[in-house]
Scaffold this motif. Structure first.
Motif, PDB file in Angstrom:
ATOM      1  N   GLY A  71       0.810  -1.213   0.000  1.00 37.72           N
ATOM      2  CA  GLY A  71       0.000   0.000   0.000  1.00 37.72           C
ATOM      3  C   GLY A  71       0.841   1.259   0.000  1.00 37.72           C
ATOM      4  O   GLY A  71       2.071   1.215  -0.173  1.00 37.72           O
ATOM      5  N   ASP A  72       0.193   2.372   0.205  1.00 35.76           N
ATOM      6  CA  ASP A  72       0.808   3.704   0.151  1.00 35.76           C
ATOM      7  C   ASP A  72       1.462   4.006   1.503  1.00 35.76           C
ATOM      8  O   ASP A  72       0.933   4.764   2.312  1.00 35.76           O
ATOM      9  CB  ASP A  72      -0.255   4.752  -0.190  1.00 35.76           C
ATOM     10  N   VAL A  73       2.617   3.412   1.733  1.00 32.76           N
ATOM     11  CA  VAL A  73       3.304   3.562   3.019  1.00 32.76           C
ATOM     12  C   VAL A  73       3.621   5.033   3.307  1.00 32.76           C
ATOM     13  O   VAL A  73       3.325   5.544   4.387  1.00 32.76           O
ATOM     14  CB  VAL A  73       4.590   2.709   3.039  1.00 32.76           C
ATOM     15  N   ILE A  74       4.240   5.696   2.336  1.00 31.12           N
ATOM     16  CA  ILE A  74       4.612   7.096   2.544  1.00 31.12           C
ATOM     17  C   ILE A  74       3.383   7.950   2.825  1.00 31.12           C
ATOM     18  O   ILE A  74       3.377   8.784   3.741  1.00 31.12           O
ATOM     19  CB  ILE A  74       5.379   7.642   1.323  1.00 31.12           C
ATOM     20  N   GLY A  75       2.339   7.736   2.061  1.00 27.35           N
ATOM     21  CA  GLY A  75       1.123   8.521   2.265  1.00 27.35           C
ATOM     22  C   GLY A  75       0.531   8.337   3.649  1.00 27.35           C
ATOM     23  O   GLY A  75       0.140   9.307   4.305  1.00 27.35           O
ATOM     24  N   GLU A  76       0.457   7.096   4.109  1.00 24.77           N
ATOM     25  CA  GLU A  76      -0.143   6.830   5.414  1.00 24.77           C
ATOM     26  C   GLU A  76       0.701   7.377   6.550  1.00 24.77           C
ATOM     27  O   GLU A  76       0.181   7.953   7.512  1.00 24.77           O
ATOM     28  CB  GLU A  76      -0.373   5.327   5.586  1.00 24.77           C
TER      29      GLU A  76
ATOM     30  N   LEU B  46      26.104  -1.603  -8.491  1.00 23.01           N
ATOM     31  CA  LEU B  46      26.914  -0.618  -7.793  1.00 23.01           C
ATOM     32  C   LEU B  46      26.882  -0.924  -6.306  1.00 23.01           C
ATOM     33  O   LEU B  46      25.875  -1.395  -5.768  1.00 23.01           O
ATOM     34  CB  LEU B  46      26.390   0.794  -8.060  1.00 23.01           C
ATOM     35  N   GLY B  47      27.990  -0.649  -5.628  1.00 23.96           N
ATOM     36  CA  GLY B  47      28.099  -1.025  -4.226  1.00 23.96           C
ATOM     37  C   GLY B  47      26.976  -0.501  -3.359  1.00 23.96           C
ATOM     38  O   GLY B  47      26.458  -1.206  -2.492  1.00 23.96           O
ATOM     39  N   GLY B  48      26.587   0.741  -3.590  1.00 27.17           N
ATOM     40  CA  GLY B  48      25.538   1.367  -2.779  1.00 27.17           C
ATOM     41  C   GLY B  48      24.158   1.294  -3.402  1.00 27.17           C
ATOM     42  O   GLY B  48      23.287   2.095  -3.053  1.00 27.17           O
ATOM     43  N   GLN B  49      23.951   0.370  -4.321  1.00 30.49           N
ATOM     44  CA  GLN B  49      22.638   0.198  -4.949  1.00 30.49           C
ATOM     45  C   GLN B  49      21.760  -0.617  -4.007  1.00 30.49           C
ATOM     46  O   GLN B  49      21.815  -1.845  -3.987  1.00 30.49           O
ATOM     47  CB  GLN B  49      22.779  -0.487  -6.312  1.00 30.49           C
ATOM     48  N   LEU B  50      20.959   0.071  -3.234  1.00 30.42           N
ATOM     49  CA  LEU B  50      20.162  -0.565  -2.191  1.00 30.42           C
ATOM     50  C   LEU B  50      18.926  -1.220  -2.780  1.00 30.42           C
ATOM     51  O   LEU B  50      18.307  -0.681  -3.705  1.00 30.42           O
ATOM     52  CB  LEU B  50      19.733   0.478  -1.154  1.00 30.42           C
ATOM     53  N   ARG B  51      18.567  -2.351  -2.223  1.00 36.83           N
ATOM     54  CA  ARG B  51      17.281  -2.998  -2.542  1.00 36.83           C
ATOM     55  C   ARG B  51      16.462  -2.922  -1.270  1.00 36.83           C
ATOM     56  O   ARG B  51      16.815  -3.512  -0.244  1.00 36.83           O
ATOM     57  CB  ARG B  51      17.501  -4.449  -2.962  1.00 36.83           C
ATOM     58  N   LEU B  52      15.364  -2.154  -1.312  1.00 42.79           N
ATOM     59  CA  LEU B  52      14.631  -1.786  -0.105  1.00 42.79           C
ATOM     60  C   LEU B  52      13.141  -2.041  -0.249  1.00 42.79           C
ATOM     61  O   LEU B  52      12.614  -2.139  -1.350  1.00 42.79           O
ATOM     62  CB  LEU B  52      14.802  -0.286   0.196  1.00 42.79           C
ATOM     63  N   ARG B  53      12.481  -2.095   0.903  1.00 47.07           N
ATOM     64  CA  ARG B  53      11.053  -1.831   0.946  1.00 47.07           C
ATOM     65  C   ARG B  53      10.794  -1.039   2.220  1.00 47.07           C
ATOM     66  O   ARG B  53      11.537  -1.130   3.203  1.00 47.07           O
ATOM     67  CB  ARG B  53      10.212  -3.099   0.899  1.00 47.07           C
ATOM     68  N   LEU B  54       9.756  -0.220   2.186  1.00 51.20           N
ATOM     69  CA  LEU B  54       9.356   0.594   3.324  1.00 51.20           C
ATOM     70  C   LEU B  54       8.149  -0.037   3.986  1.00 51.20           C
ATOM     71  O   LEU B  54       7.289  -0.623   3.317  1.00 51.20           O
ATOM     72  CB  LEU B  54       9.014   2.017   2.874  1.00 51.20           C
ATOM     73  N   ARG B  55       8.089   0.119   5.315  1.00 51.80           N
ATOM     74  CA  ARG B  55       6.957  -0.437   6.053  1.00 51.80           C
ATOM     75  C   ARG B  55       6.450   0.584   7.056  1.00 51.80           C
ATOM     76  O   ARG B  55       7.208   1.385   7.609  1.00 51.80           O
ATOM     77  CB  ARG B  55       7.371  -1.727   6.764  1.00 51.80           C
ATOM     78  N   TYR B  56       5.147   0.558   7.253  1.00 54.11           N
ATOM     79  CA  TYR B  56       4.521   1.380   8.290  1.00 54.11           C
ATOM     80  C   TYR B  56       3.252   0.687   8.747  1.00 54.11           C
ATOM     81  O   TYR B  56       2.376   0.375   7.930  1.00 54.11           O
ATOM     82  CB  TYR B  56       4.198   2.789   7.781  1.00 54.11           C
ATOM     83  N   ARG B  57       3.178   0.423  10.012  1.00 55.32           N
ATOM     84  CA  ARG B  57       2.060  -0.303  10.603  1.00 55.32           C
ATOM     85  C   ARG B  57       1.789  -1.602   9.833  1.00 55.32           C
ATOM     86  O   ARG B  57       2.647  -2.472   9.791  1.00 55.32           O
ATOM     87  CB  ARG B  57       0.839   0.604  10.729  1.00 55.32           C
ATOM     88  N   LEU B  58       0.635  -1.751   9.198  1.00 53.99           N
ATOM     89  CA  LEU B  58       0.304  -3.009   8.531  1.00 53.99           C
ATOM     90  C   LEU B  58       0.641  -3.006   7.042  1.00 53.99           C
ATOM     91  O   LEU B  58       0.329  -3.971   6.339  1.00 53.99           O
ATOM     92  CB  LEU B  58      -1.191  -3.317   8.709  1.00 53.99           C
ATOM     93  N   LEU B  59       1.284  -1.942   6.560  1.00 53.33           N
ATOM     94  CA  LEU B  59       1.544  -1.799   5.126  1.00 53.33           C
ATOM     95  C   LEU B  59       3.027  -1.951   4.796  1.00 53.33           C
ATOM     96  O   LEU B  59       3.897  -1.694   5.623  1.00 53.33           O
ATOM     97  CB  LEU B  59       1.077  -0.430   4.640  1.00 53.33           C
ATOM     98  N   ALA B  60       3.281  -2.320   3.552  1.00 54.16           N
ATOM     99  CA  ALA B  60       4.637  -2.341   2.996  1.00 54.16           C
ATOM    100  C   ALA B  60       4.565  -1.864   1.546  1.00 54.16           C
ATOM    101  O   ALA B  60       3.516  -1.902   0.906  1.00 54.16           O
ATOM    102  CB  ALA B  60       5.232  -3.743   3.053  1.00 54.16           C
ATOM    103  N   THR B  61       5.697  -1.399   1.032  1.00 55.36           N
ATOM    104  CA  THR B  61       5.815  -1.145  -0.403  1.00 55.36           C
ATOM    105  C   THR B  61       6.316  -2.412  -1.077  1.00 55.36           C
ATOM    106  O   THR B  61       6.783  -3.353  -0.419  1.00 55.36           O
ATOM    107  CB  THR B  61       6.819  -0.018  -0.684  1.00 55.36           C
ATOM    108  N   ASP B  62       6.243  -2.437  -2.390  1.00 55.13           N
ATOM    109  CA  ASP B  62       6.995  -3.439  -3.134  1.00 55.13           C
ATOM    110  C   ASP B  62       8.488  -3.155  -2.958  1.00 55.13           C
ATOM    111  O   ASP B  62       8.897  -2.042  -2.590  1.00 55.13           O
ATOM    112  CB  ASP B  62       6.635  -3.381  -4.624  1.00 55.13           C
ATOM    113  N   TRP B  63       9.315  -4.149  -3.245  1.00 55.99           N
ATOM    114  CA  TRP B  63      10.764  -3.954  -3.204  1.00 55.99           C
ATOM    115  C   TRP B  63      11.181  -3.044  -4.363  1.00 55.99           C
ATOM    116  O   TRP B  63      10.629  -3.127  -5.461  1.00 55.99           O
ATOM    117  CB  TRP B  63      11.485  -5.294  -3.308  1.00 55.99           C
ATOM    118  N   PHE B  64      12.139  -2.151  -4.096  1.00 58.88           N
ATOM    119  CA  PHE B  64      12.616  -1.233  -5.130  1.00 58.88           C
ATOM    120  C   PHE B  64      14.099  -0.946  -4.921  1.00 58.88           C
ATOM    121  O   PHE B  64      14.637  -1.128  -3.835  1.00 58.88           O
ATOM    122  CB  PHE B  64      11.806   0.076  -5.109  1.00 58.88           C
ATOM    123  N   ASP B  65      14.753  -0.482  -5.986  1.00 59.24           N
ATOM    124  CA  ASP B  65      16.157  -0.070  -5.909  1.00 59.24           C
ATOM    125  C   ASP B  65      16.240   1.410  -5.570  1.00 59.24           C
ATOM    126  O   ASP B  65      15.420   2.220  -6.034  1.00 59.24           O
ATOM    127  CB  ASP B  65      16.865  -0.320  -7.239  1.00 59.24           C
TER     128      ASP B  65
END
Length: 258
Positions: free
Chosen positions: A7-12, A200-219
């Motif tokens: 879901g919209d982690v940043i928005g929430e 690239l060394g600092g090419q992060l693979r992340l997802r964001l989470r807040y409460r019951l939501l997460a984003t898809d994985w992204f670089d």
């Protein structure tokens, strides 16, 4: 184990952070009465978990880092603030009489930015917006949003989209972080792991989470200045200045030459 809903982690989290800062709207509560701190959870693909207070996205100019103030001195003409979030930077530019558009993919972020008074907003990706007829003199990638270049594969398309939206001589003002000064073995091992996989060394693979939501994985790219220069080759953008007074953070200014 159940997985979080996408879901919209940043928005929430921005809605909740705004409610806590202003007292307007429903707030997440601890123990039923005390506002719960809004923490953005950042999960890396090697299992590392970090957290950051979401209130930083709502900071007024007297709460900013010095490089944010220096970045605004470099702005000229009409501005596209990419990854506008809650409008922290764009609102200050608007107060100064600058024509500024805030772009974000988060519906919740756009809602909060508009609620805070940002007049011109666009909810879409950079690639989608590249088909618009409007043109800009300055593109902002602040708040470490140089990371939106993602990596070698994505950077050319992202920079081409900005070129399509650019007036002659337009510039990108970007905030980045050099990841390679650390001696933390967790990060050093991650950089090595990335290189072994052609990243690239600092090419992060992340997802964001807040409460019951997460984003898809992204670089999300954290890169050195030399790596940034290599990504610009053949794109029509060239690096014209680096401000690294707040090392390891830096401000990069790129100008469209072709």
């Amino acid at each position: 184990m159940d997985q979080p809903a996408i879901g919209d982690v940043i928005g929430e989290l921005l809605k909740d952070a705004y409610a806590i800062r202003t007292g307007i709207g429903p707030r997440p509560l601890a123990g039923g009465r005390v506002p719960r701190p809004v923490i953005e959870i950042i999960e890396r693909d090697d299992g590392l978990i970090n957290g950051a207070p979401a209130d930083q996205y709502l900071g007024e100019p007297d709460e900013w880092q010095p490089h944010d103030h220096r970045a605004l001195r470099l702005v000229r003409g009409a501005v596209l603030d990419i990854g506008v979030g809650a409008g922290r930077i764009a609102l200050e530019l608007q107060r100064r009489g600058t024509a500024v558009t805030g772009l974000d993919i988060s519906a919740g972020a756009i809602e909060i930015a508009r609620r805070r008074g940002l007049r011109d907003t666009v909810r879409c990706t950079v690639d989608e917006y590249a088909r618009a007829t409007v043109r800009y003199d300055t593109f902002l990638l602040l708040g470490n949003n140089l990371g939106l270049l993602e990596g070698r594969e994505r950077a050319p398309a992202f920079l081409a989209a900005l070129a399509a939206l650019a007036r002659p001589g337009a510039r990108i003002i970007a905030h980045g972080t050099d990841p390679y000064g650390t001696t933390d073995p967790v990060h050093v091992a991650y950089h090595q792991r990335n290189r072994e996989h052609g990243r690239l060394g600092g090419q992060l693979r992340l997802r964001l989470r807040y409460r019951l939501l997460a984003t898809d994985w992204f670089d999300y790219l954290v890169c050195s200045v030399d790596e940034l220069e290599s990504l610009l080759v053949g794109t029509g953008w060239r690096l014209i200045s680096i401000d690294d007074a707040d090392r390891p953070y830096y401000l990069a200014v790129m100008e469209l030459t072709g």
